[in-house]
Design a protein around this motif. Sequence first.
Motif, short mmCIF file in Angstrom:
data_model
loop_
_atom_site.label_atom_id
_atom_site.label_comp_id
_atom_site.label_asym_id
_atom_site.label_seq_id
_atom_site.Cartn_x
_atom_site.Cartn_y
_atom_site.Cartn_z
N ILE A 130 0.88 -1.18 0.00
CA ILE A 130 0.00 0.00 0.00
C ILE A 130 0.91 1.22 0.00
CG2 ILE A 130 -1.84 1.26 1.17
CD1 ILE A 130 -2.66 -1.32 2.54
N PRO A 131 0.89 2.04 -1.04
CA PRO A 131 1.80 3.19 -1.10
C PRO A 131 1.52 4.20 0.02
CG PRO A 131 0.79 2.75 -3.23
CD PRO A 131 0.06 1.93 -2.23
N PHE A 140 -10.49 0.69 -6.63
CA PHE A 140 -10.38 0.80 -5.18
C PHE A 140 -8.94 0.55 -4.74
CE2 PHE A 140 -10.33 -0.88 -0.89
CZ PHE A 140 -11.08 0.06 -0.20
N PHE A 141 -8.33 -0.49 -5.28
CA PHE A 141 -6.95 -0.80 -4.90
C PHE A 141 -6.01 0.34 -5.29
CE2 PHE A 141 -2.78 -2.48 -6.20
CZ PHE A 141 -2.34 -2.93 -4.97
N LYS A 142 -6.19 0.90 -6.47
CA LYS A 142 -5.31 1.97 -6.93
C LYS A 142 -5.44 3.24 -6.09
CE LYS A 142 -4.85 0.56 -11.78
NZ LYS A 142 -3.38 0.51 -11.74
N ALA A 143 -6.56 3.39 -5.38
CA ALA A 143 -6.77 4.59 -4.56
C ALA A 143 -6.34 4.40 -3.11
CB ALA A 143 -8.24 5.01 -4.61
N LEU A 144 -5.90 3.20 -2.74
CA LEU A 144 -5.49 2.95 -1.35
C LEU A 144 -4.14 3.62 -1.06
CD1 LEU A 144 -6.27 -0.80 -0.58
CD2 LEU A 144 -7.23 1.21 0.57
N LEU A 167 -8.36 9.75 -2.80
CA LEU A 167 -7.54 8.70 -2.22
C LEU A 167 -8.14 8.24 -0.89
CD1 LEU A 167 -3.99 10.19 -2.90
CD2 LEU A 167 -5.20 8.44 -4.22
N ASN A 168 -7.98 6.98 -0.59
CA ASN A 168 -8.51 6.42 0.66
C ASN A 168 -7.34 5.99 1.55
OD1 ASN A 168 -11.21 6.67 -0.27
ND2 ASN A 168 -10.98 4.78 -1.43
N PHE A 169 -7.14 6.71 2.65
CA PHE A 169 -6.02 6.45 3.55
C PHE A 169 -6.42 5.46 4.64
CE2 PHE A 169 -4.69 10.31 1.52
CZ PHE A 169 -3.29 10.23 1.50
N VAL A 170 -5.53 4.48 4.88
CA VAL A 170 -5.79 3.47 5.90
C VAL A 170 -5.41 4.02 7.26
CG1 VAL A 170 -5.39 1.11 6.64
CG2 VAL A 170 -5.28 1.69 4.21
#
Length: 526
Positions: free
Chosen positions: A11-12, A42-46, A88-91
């Motif tokens: 996850i970048p 979704f994965f690309k925006a994580l 972007l969706n930040f964890v």
Amino acid sequence: MAANVNLDALIPREDFEVISDGEAMPNKRSITIFELQGDNFFFKALRKPDFQRETIEWSPQRVLGLIRSFVEDELIPAVILWPNERGLNFVVDGSHRLSALIAWVQNDYGDGDMSRPFFSYEIEDEQKERAKKTKAMVEKAFGSYADHVKAIENPGSYGPDIVNRARKFARLSLDLQWVRGDANKAEESFKRINQQAAMITPLELELINSRRKPNAIAARAILRRGTGHKYWKAFGPPTQDKIEELATEMHSLMFEPKQEYPLKSAELPAGGPVSSSTALSMVYGFTNLAAGVMSPEDDKDGQRTVDYLTRCRRVMNLLVSADSSSLGLHPAVYFYSWTGKQQPILFLVIAQLMVDLEQRKRLPWFTEMRGRLESFLISNRALINQLVRKYGTKDSGVTHLRKFYENVLEMLSIGKTDEEMLKSLMETDKYLQPSEVLYDENQPKKVSTQVKSGIVLRDGLQSTMKCPICNGFVPVQAISIDHKQRVADQGSHIAKNLQVTHPYCNHGYKEQKSALAQRLQQAMKG
């Protein structure tokens, strides 16, 4: 950490300090396994926040357990995300959970197509071995993700178990929760969640708050050899290149030669294994020590980070390197316990002491006593263990260890014997017991890893080269070839006029002694 899987590349990281534009919160409440494929939106925006610790806290067994829990539709805590205004969706919480599933989907457990470029194609052997082990465990348990995809496409070629499991994936999901508010609210949520879980340490909290300061940037760059997430990417390209160059050099000085455990040799890296759970803390402490007066401000252009790294290199060159200024302190003598474990507190205390001696121009004084000091330390390793046990590895431990080394050096300088020094030390600190046995004298069922390493360290030092000038041990990182009779004094280059010494003994110490002798001769003539 040494036995854990490195999933940090999956996850970048990115800086999420932007102002929210007040858009409505996402209403997505779960994700399927298919949304973790490389081409999924979704994965690309994580993203992970740039301050978040490395994703290296899970063992292969724990990674396997998480994937198994998902595949078998068991309860997995929700992943908490924060959306920024750029989509972007930040964890905020759950990066290890997500990364374990991504590892399975992407077939990358730390050495795959995502990890290799992330680490500049320079992946540690231990990381590769852990990735291989994890992959083998997962595939033995229920197969690869790719196998499940193929089973859906061509069920006749696969057994009923994998086909039935693959068909269930469409209805399996991982729950999501969303943080409301701006970037500051998201950061505070991250701190609060992790502190409540007793997972975030004071050091990690300090690194989060200091993530744009030169000491934190320098420490992270050193630990990862200038690879991984680039905390310095906001600086200009020439500055980035300089940071990576210095960080690579510092990494080599601290963490080479590579260490195995149990030990196979007494030739060890000054900083221990780079995969140690204490490595970042030690490097951060060393960066602060080398920098001297800390800068309270963020680094805007990278120049202070370059300055801090340059200072780190100078101090590391002093401790153990091939540089002409190097004392060539043998790591096994100064930085390791009798069990062969590197002790960050010893590394930092000795570094602090040597910097102080250099500033006070007392390195020749230290060199005069060095051989006897090392002999005393090796013969009385139990005393160091007792000091660390008594006072810990924080400020109190640093203070007492520093005092211990200073007392020993002062007593050596006035010619006290080992027996006299031990008596004096025991009078100062009554808990010290030189008679403590390091190796268990009872008959064990088998030889422990600690004892094996301790024996390798003990016997390995007996065959290690010694410097004929100071009688101290010479590590492989700090070999200098000296002329017994100086070339300036008509000494030749033939083999019998050459000897292995420490760089400082060959250059600084001999030159100072020669200059002193010349001054004395001139004074006598006068």
